[in-house]
Design a protein around this motif. Structure first.
Motif, PDB file in Angstrom:
ATOM      1  N   LEU A  50       0.861  -1.178   0.000  1.00 61.33           N
ATOM      2  CA  LEU A  50       0.000   0.000   0.000  1.00 61.33           C
ATOM      3  C   LEU A  50       0.899   1.231   0.000  1.00 61.33           C
ATOM      4  N   CYS A  51       0.519   2.194  -0.825  1.00 61.02           N
ATOM      5  CA  CYS A  51       1.316   3.411  -0.994  1.00 61.02           C
ATOM      6  C   CYS A  51       1.788   3.945   0.363  1.00 61.02           C
ATOM      7  N   ALA A  52       3.056   4.302   0.420  1.00 64.13           N
ATOM      8  CA  ALA A  52       3.666   4.694   1.688  1.00 64.13           C
ATOM      9  C   ALA A  52       3.138   6.016   2.229  1.00 64.13           C
ATOM     10  N   CYS A  53       2.402   6.756   1.432  1.00 61.00           N
ATOM     11  CA  CYS A  53       1.844   8.021   1.932  1.00 61.00           C
ATOM     12  C   CYS A  53       0.641   7.766   2.820  1.00 61.00           C
ATOM     13  N   GLY A  54       0.091   6.538   2.718  1.00 64.40           N
ATOM     14  CA  GLY A  54      -1.078   6.227   3.527  1.00 64.40           C
ATOM     15  C   GLY A  54      -2.387   6.415   2.794  1.00 64.40           C
ATOM     16  N   CYS A  55      -2.310   6.683   1.488  1.00 61.36           N
ATOM     17  CA  CYS A  55      -3.533   6.938   0.720  1.00 61.36           C
ATOM     18  C   CYS A  55      -4.324   5.655   0.463  1.00 61.36           C
ATOM     19  N   GLY A  56      -3.680   4.503   0.656  1.00 62.43           N
ATOM     20  CA  GLY A  56      -4.402   3.243   0.517  1.00 62.43           C
ATOM     21  C   GLY A  56      -4.362   2.652  -0.881  1.00 62.43           C
ATOM     22  N   ASN A  57      -3.716   3.340  -1.816  1.00 64.09           N
ATOM     23  CA  ASN A  57      -3.602   2.794  -3.166  1.00 64.09           C
ATOM     24  C   ASN A  57      -2.619   1.634  -3.191  1.00 64.09           C
ATOM     25  N   LYS A  58      -2.943   0.641  -4.007  1.00 65.72           N
ATOM     26  CA  LYS A  58      -2.067  -0.517  -4.178  1.00 65.72           C
ATOM     27  C   LYS A  58      -0.951  -0.161  -5.147  1.00 65.72           C
ATOM     28  N   VAL A  59       0.265  -0.441  -4.743  1.00 72.63           N
ATOM     29  CA  VAL A  59       1.423  -0.207  -5.610  1.00 72.63           C
ATOM     30  C   VAL A  59       1.977  -1.565  -6.021  1.00 72.63           C
ATOM     31  N   ILE A  60       1.941  -1.827  -7.307  1.00 70.77           N
ATOM     32  CA  ILE A  60       2.414  -3.108  -7.831  1.00 70.77           C
ATOM     33  C   ILE A  60       3.770  -2.874  -8.476  1.00 70.77           C
ATOM     34  N   THR A  61       4.754  -3.627  -8.040  1.00 63.81           N
ATOM     35  CA  THR A  61       6.117  -3.494  -8.570  1.00 63.81           C
ATOM     36  C   THR A  61       6.598  -4.837  -9.110  1.00 63.81           C
ATOM     37  N   PRO A  62       6.420  -5.046 -10.402  1.00 67.11           N
ATOM     38  CA  PRO A  62       6.952  -6.279 -10.996  1.00 67.11           C
ATOM     39  C   PRO A  62       8.478  -6.237 -11.035  1.00 67.11           C
ATOM     40  N   PHE A  63       9.078  -7.401 -10.887  1.00 64.60           N
ATOM     41  CA  PHE A  63      10.538  -7.489 -10.943  1.00 64.60           C
ATOM     42  C   PHE A  63      10.965  -7.952 -12.323  1.00 64.60           C
ATOM     43  N   SER A  64      11.789  -7.151 -12.934  1.00 60.09           N
ATOM     44  CA  SER A  64      12.391  -7.533 -14.210  1.00 60.09           C
ATOM     45  C   SER A  64      13.525  -6.550 -14.457  1.00 60.09           C
ATOM     46  N   PRO A  65      14.405  -6.868 -15.382  1.00 68.58           N
ATOM     47  CA  PRO A  65      15.503  -5.925 -15.648  1.00 68.58           C
ATOM     48  C   PRO A  65      15.016  -4.536 -16.040  1.00 68.58           C
ATOM     49  N   THR A  66      13.800  -4.451 -16.629  1.00 72.31           N
ATOM     50  CA  THR A  66      13.298  -3.136 -17.048  1.00 72.31           C
ATOM     51  C   THR A  66      12.273  -2.575 -16.073  1.00 72.31           C
ATOM     52  N   ASP A  67      11.897  -3.349 -15.063  1.00 71.73           N
ATOM     53  CA  ASP A  67      10.974  -2.820 -14.053  1.00 71.73           C
ATOM     54  C   ASP A  67      11.756  -2.534 -12.769  1.00 71.73           C
ATOM     55  N   TRP A  68      11.502  -3.331 -11.740  1.00 73.35           N
ATOM     56  CA  TRP A  68      12.205  -3.124 -10.480  1.00 73.35           C
ATOM     57  C   TRP A  68      13.151  -4.281 -10.204  1.00 73.35           C
ATOM     58  N   GLN A  69      14.221  -3.934  -9.549  1.00 78.58           N
ATOM     59  CA  GLN A  69      15.114  -4.969  -9.055  1.00 78.58           C
ATOM     60  C   GLN A  69      14.954  -5.025  -7.543  1.00 78.58           C
ATOM     61  N   MET A  70      14.727  -6.234  -7.067  1.00 74.06           N
ATOM     62  CA  MET A  70      14.511  -6.445  -5.649  1.00 74.06           C
ATOM     63  C   MET A  70      15.746  -7.104  -5.062  1.00 74.06           C
ATOM     64  N   SER A  71      16.153  -6.638  -3.904  1.00 77.44           N
ATOM     65  CA  SER A  71      17.206  -7.348  -3.197  1.00 77.44           C
ATOM     66  C   SER A  71      16.760  -7.585  -1.762  1.00 77.44           C
ATOM     67  N   PHE A  72      16.993  -8.772  -1.308  1.00 80.48           N
ATOM     68  CA  PHE A  72      16.593  -9.197   0.026  1.00 80.48           C
ATOM     69  C   PHE A  72      17.841  -9.581   0.783  1.00 80.48           C
ATOM     70  N   ASP A  73      18.092  -8.931   1.887  1.00 75.87           N
ATOM     71  CA  ASP A  73      19.336  -9.199   2.631  1.00 75.87           C
ATOM     72  C   ASP A  73      19.124 -10.215   3.749  1.00 75.87           C
ATOM     73  N   GLY A  74      17.982 -10.914   3.685  1.00 76.82           N
ATOM     74  CA  GLY A  74      17.688 -11.885   4.731  1.00 76.82           C
ATOM     75  C   GLY A  74      16.747 -11.319   5.774  1.00 76.82           C
ATOM     76  N   GLU A  75      16.590 -10.007   5.769  1.00 78.69           N
ATOM     77  CA  GLU A  75      15.747  -9.358   6.756  1.00 78.69           C
ATOM     78  C   GLU A  75      14.890  -8.275   6.113  1.00 78.69           C
ATOM     79  N   THR A  76      15.534  -7.473   5.270  1.00 83.24           N
ATOM     80  CA  THR A  76      14.819  -6.350   4.667  1.00 83.24           C
ATOM     81  C   THR A  76      14.960  -6.395   3.151  1.00 83.24           C
ATOM     82  N   VAL A  77      14.060  -5.665   2.517  1.00 80.86           N
ATOM     83  CA  VAL A  77      14.020  -5.631   1.059  1.00 80.86           C
ATOM     84  C   VAL A  77      14.363  -4.224   0.577  1.00 80.86           C
ATOM     85  N   SER A  78      15.097  -4.176  -0.519  1.00 85.67           N
ATOM     86  CA  SER A  78      15.345  -2.912  -1.215  1.00 85.67           C
ATOM     87  C   SER A  78      14.810  -3.031  -2.631  1.00 85.67           C
ATOM     88  N   LEU A  79      14.284  -1.933  -3.118  1.00 92.19           N
ATOM     89  CA  LEU A  79      13.775  -1.912  -4.487  1.00 92.19           C
ATOM     90  C   LEU A  79      14.470  -0.808  -5.263  1.00 92.19           C
TER      91      LEU A  79
END
Ligand SMILES: [Zn+2]
Length: 148
Positions: A35-64
Motif C-alpha cells: 500500500l502506498c507509503a503516503c497512507g492513501c491506501g492505493n495498491k502499488v504493484i512493482t513487478p521485478f524484471s531488468p526493465t521494471d524493479w530490481q529487488m534485493s533481500f538481505d535476509g531481513e529487509t528488502v530494497s527496491l
C-alpha cells in the motif's frame, strides 16, 4: 498515516486485504505489492524484471530499485525502499516531473510549429515560389560575367 518501513511478507498469493507497512512478495510471479507509503491506501504493484524493479533481500529487509513514483495516484508520492525503509524523494521528484513536463511541452510545441510550417508550405504562394528559377550560384554568376 505515512508508512516509514515496509516489512517483507513472502506469499504465494497476494491477500485480498493488504496491510499498510507490509511488502508482499510473490516470487512465483516476480512481483511485489504494497500500500502506498503516503497512507492513501492505493495498491502499488512493482513487478521485478531488468526493465521494471530490481529487488534485493538481505535476509531481513528488502530494497527496491529504482524509486517508486506513483504519478498515477492523486498523492503522486515518490520514494525509495532501501533496506525496508521508505526514503522520500518528494521535493526533488517534483522538480524532475516539472522538467520532464516542460520538455514534453517544448517538444509538443516544436512538433506543432513544424506541422504548422508543413501546412504553410502547401499554400499557393509557396508553390509559385517553388517553380521560379533558383538564384544563380556564384559559379554561374562568374561564368555569366566572363561571358562563358
Ligand atoms: Zn499515496
Amino acid at each position: 498515516m505515512t508508512i516509514r518501513r515496509l516489512t517483507p511478507q513472502f506469499v504465494e498469493q497476494f491477500p485480498e486485504r493488504l496491510e499498510p507497512g507490509e511488502l508482499y512478495l510473490a516470487m512465483e510471479f516476480a512481483t511485489a505489492v504494497h500500500l502506498c507509503a503516503c497512507g492513501c491506501g492505493n495498491k502499488v504493484i512493482t513487478p521485478f524484471s531488468p526493465t521494471d524493479w530490481q529487488m534485493s533481500f538481505d535476509g531481513e529487509t528488502v530494497s527496491l530499485k529504482p524509486s517508486i513514483g506513483n504519478w498515477s495516484f492523486r498523492c503522486r508520492s515518490h520514494y525509495w525502499v532501501r533496506s525496508g525503509r521508505v526514503v522520500w524523494a518528494g521535493d526533488m521528484s517534483q522538480e524532475a516531473i516539472n522538467a520532464v513536463r516542460n520538455r514534453d511541452i517544448r517538444a509538443k510545441a516544436l512538433h506543432q510549429a513544424a506541422r504548422a510550417q508543413g501546412e504553410n508550405v502547401d499554400l499557393p504562394e509557396w508553390k509559385d515560389a517553388q517553380v521560379q528559377p533558383k538564384p544563380a550560384t556564384w559559379l554561374e554568376r562568374l561564368k555569366g560575367r566572363l561571358g562563358l
